[in-house]
Design a protein around this motif. Structure first.
Motif, PDB file in Angstrom:
ATOM      1  N   GLU A  31       0.806  -1.219   0.000  1.00 54.64           N
ATOM      2  CA  GLU A  31       0.000   0.000   0.000  1.00 54.64           C
ATOM      3  C   GLU A  31       0.843   1.276   0.000  1.00 54.64           C
ATOM      4  O   GLU A  31       0.478   2.261  -0.655  1.00 54.64           O
ATOM      5  N   GLU A  90      -4.934  -9.559  -5.523  1.00 53.59           N
ATOM      6  CA  GLU A  90      -5.793  -8.387  -5.724  1.00 53.59           C
ATOM      7  C   GLU A  90      -5.099  -7.110  -5.271  1.00 53.59           C
ATOM      8  O   GLU A  90      -5.169  -6.068  -5.946  1.00 53.59           O
ATOM      9  N   GLN A  91      -4.426  -7.156  -4.119  1.00 52.55           N
ATOM     10  CA  GLN A  91      -3.735  -5.981  -3.613  1.00 52.55           C
ATOM     11  C   GLN A  91      -2.586  -5.560  -4.535  1.00 52.55           C
ATOM     12  O   GLN A  91      -2.362  -4.367  -4.766  1.00 52.55           O
ATOM     13  N   GLN A 118      -2.387  -6.153  -7.756  1.00 52.18           N
ATOM     14  CA  GLN A 118      -2.958  -5.586  -8.972  1.00 52.18           C
ATOM     15  C   GLN A 118      -3.520  -4.185  -8.719  1.00 52.18           C
ATOM     16  O   GLN A 118      -3.382  -3.294  -9.553  1.00 52.18           O
ATOM     17  N   ALA A 119      -4.108  -3.970  -7.557  1.00 54.51           N
ATOM     18  CA  ALA A 119      -4.621  -2.641  -7.223  1.00 54.51           C
ATOM     19  C   ALA A 119      -3.483  -1.616  -7.133  1.00 54.51           C
ATOM     20  O   ALA A 119      -3.676  -0.432  -7.432  1.00 54.51           O
TER      21      ALA A 119
END
Length: 238
Positions: free
Chosen positions: A159, A206-207, A209-210
């Motif tokens: 993140e 998913e993280q 790719q985000a």
């Protein structure tokens, strides 16, 4: 050992080098079967490559007459590697392989399927990591050490750190079942993420790719991590 890699302290002046550590001495005797007068390829850590003539060799020391170490090492691979921390025995081989292939930035990352005990392994001690990086450099006749970073928390890295690294790099996450095959011969800087044995969990994919990574695959076969990493880097290399 395709390169006798000298530390800066091994050079006593521009034309004389002394090698004293047991591993390199053993290799000179048992693998090179070197004897005084032989010419071998030398390089200095972080510097150039050239030739040197062995002046003497015994159980304590090898002395070399050094020619100009003015040849550049091979080009680096402009791919950053983010690798879920492998099991210790596999880590050692992986460090050597990716160094030999020219990776200069490696992040070892925790993920759900990485055993927490791996982070306590002696293989993660700085001196052990350095040892395997040196072996990779010697194999490839390179002199420039990779930068290795240990990241034990997945979410903050993905993140807070990863998006910044992807501002000037194409992000790729290798995972079985992705729609896109691994591209060949990238002509742009890239960052490659490879999961652990057992793979990344769906949330992690998913993280990633985000954060900006494209999902890629190597086909239907499920490979060991150390094999997959080498195959991916070789395929992506220009």
């Amino acid at each position: 050992m395709n390169l006798i890699l000298l530390a800066p302290e091994d050079l006593h002046d521009r034309h004389l080098a002394r090698v004293r550590d047991p591993r390199r001495l053993r290799h000179l005797r048992e693998v090179h079967r070197a004897s005084p007068g032989d010419e071998l390829t030398l390089g200095v850590l972080g510097g150039g490559i050239g030739r040197g003539r062995l002046l003497s060799l015994d159980d304590e020391e090898a002395r070399f007459e050094v020619d100009a170490l003015d040849q550049a090492p091979p080009p680096s691979l402009d791919i950053e590697l983010v690798l879920a921390l492998p099991r210790p025995r596999m880590l050692a081989r992986s460090l050597e392989h990716v160094t030999a292939l020219g990776v200069k930035r490696l992040t070892l990352l925790h993920s759900r399927r990485v055993e927490k005990s791996y982070w306590q392994s002696p293989e993660l001690r700085p001196e052990k990591i350095h040892e395997h990086l040196i072996l990779g450099l010697e194999q490839a006749r390179d002199t420039r050490l990779p930068e290795v970073e240990l990241v034990s928390r997945f979410k903050p890295f993905v993140e807070d750190v990863l998006p910044g690294r992807l501002t000037a790099r194409r992000g790729l996450v290798a995972h079985p079942g992705m729609a896109q095959a691994c591209p060949r011969g990238l002509a742009e800087p890239a960052l490659l993420v490879v999961g652990p044995e057992g793979g990344l969990i769906p949330y992690e994919v998913e993280q990633l790719q985000a954060a900006g990574c494209e999902g890629i695959h190597l086909g239907e076969r499920i490979l060991r991590v150390e094999t997959a990493v080498v195959a991916l880097l070789a395929r992506l290399a220009p």
